[in-house]
Design a protein around this motif. Sequence first.
Motif, short mmCIF file in Angstrom:
data_model
loop_
_atom_site.label_atom_id
_atom_site.label_comp_id
_atom_site.label_asym_id
_atom_site.label_seq_id
_atom_site.Cartn_x
_atom_site.Cartn_y
_atom_site.Cartn_z
N UNK A 14 -12.05 6.02 -4.74
CA UNK A 14 -12.29 5.11 -3.62
C UNK A 14 -13.76 4.68 -3.59
N UNK A 15 -13.99 3.38 -3.59
CA UNK A 15 -15.34 2.82 -3.47
C UNK A 15 -15.56 2.32 -2.05
N UNK A 16 -14.66 1.48 -1.58
CA UNK A 16 -14.81 0.85 -0.27
C UNK A 16 -13.44 0.67 0.36
N UNK A 17 -13.38 0.91 1.65
CA UNK A 17 -12.15 0.65 2.39
C UNK A 17 -12.54 0.04 3.72
N UNK A 18 -11.86 -1.02 4.08
CA UNK A 18 -12.24 -1.76 5.28
C UNK A 18 -11.01 -2.38 5.91
N UNK A 19 -10.98 -2.39 7.22
CA UNK A 19 -9.93 -3.12 7.94
C UNK A 19 -10.54 -4.46 8.31
N UNK A 20 -9.97 -5.50 7.75
CA UNK A 20 -10.48 -6.84 8.00
C UNK A 20 -9.57 -7.58 8.97
N UNK A 30 -11.08 -1.13 -2.25
CA UNK A 30 -11.73 -1.35 -3.53
C UNK A 30 -11.88 0.01 -4.20
N UNK A 31 -11.44 0.12 -5.45
CA UNK A 31 -11.46 1.40 -6.14
C UNK A 31 -12.11 1.24 -7.51
N UNK A 32 -12.46 2.37 -8.08
CA UNK A 32 -12.92 2.41 -9.46
C UNK A 32 -11.79 3.00 -10.28
N UNK A 58 -11.87 -2.37 -9.10
CA UNK A 58 -10.61 -3.10 -8.99
C UNK A 58 -10.12 -3.07 -7.54
N UNK A 59 -9.27 -4.02 -7.23
CA UNK A 59 -8.64 -4.07 -5.91
C UNK A 59 -7.34 -3.27 -5.99
N UNK A 60 -7.12 -2.43 -5.01
CA UNK A 60 -5.91 -1.62 -4.96
C UNK A 60 -4.88 -2.33 -4.08
N UNK A 61 -3.67 -2.47 -4.60
CA UNK A 61 -2.56 -3.02 -3.82
C UNK A 61 -1.53 -1.92 -3.66
N UNK A 62 -0.85 -1.90 -2.51
CA UNK A 62 0.15 -0.88 -2.24
C UNK A 62 1.27 -0.94 -3.27
N UNK A 63 1.91 -2.12 -3.44
CA UNK A 63 2.98 -2.31 -4.42
C UNK A 63 2.82 -3.70 -5.05
N UNK A 64 3.72 -4.00 -5.97
CA UNK A 64 3.73 -5.32 -6.60
C UNK A 64 3.94 -6.42 -5.56
#
Length: 191
Positions: free
Chosen positions: A55-61, A80-82, A88-94
């Motif tokens: 985990x690099x950054x997590x934010x509620x926008x 945002x993760x490494x 890279x951007x993390x998505x829950x699912x496809x």
Amino acid sequence: MGKNLVTAQIRGESRALCLGAVMVVCSAITYYILGTTVLPLYQKSVWTKVSNCHLIEIDIREHEKLEGKKVPQYPCLWVNVSAIGKSAILYHTEETKEKNHQCSYIPENLEDYQEARRDVETIRVRFKERQNFPCYSDPDETEKSVLYRRLYTPQMLLKWLFWPTFMLTGGIFIIMMVKLNQSLSMLAAQR
């Protein structure tokens, strides 16, 4: 009395034949649906490599934080993760990426804003607790994003294939047994 017995046997065989035919048709329809919907989605998914994400950054926008772009009226979790040596951007699912590429996680209940906000906050806290976690990346690195969970896995395909295969085999077996019984009945009636 013999004629009534033969008539009852023919009715029973007809019912069994219908049941077998229904099972075969149902499994064929299921295979068609599987082949036209789930299999292409499985083949389209490029996120096949299991990676370790940090985990690099997590934010509620909120919608106003997204630079004036037209976005849905629900809180958006951005993660945002490494992974694989890159950010890279993390998505829950496809499906999350297809629904809204600006959100890593989309809450289930979009009608109630407060409930959606609580849901997103809960997920944010879970990510904060676990800084490192497994994720799925593209081994060819054509995708700049990673997935937390894959929807279309080989296990899912196997699960989808089991019942249609079982029904198809059972239906064919019933039809074969009815036909064999009819043949034996005709041979017995000729004697």
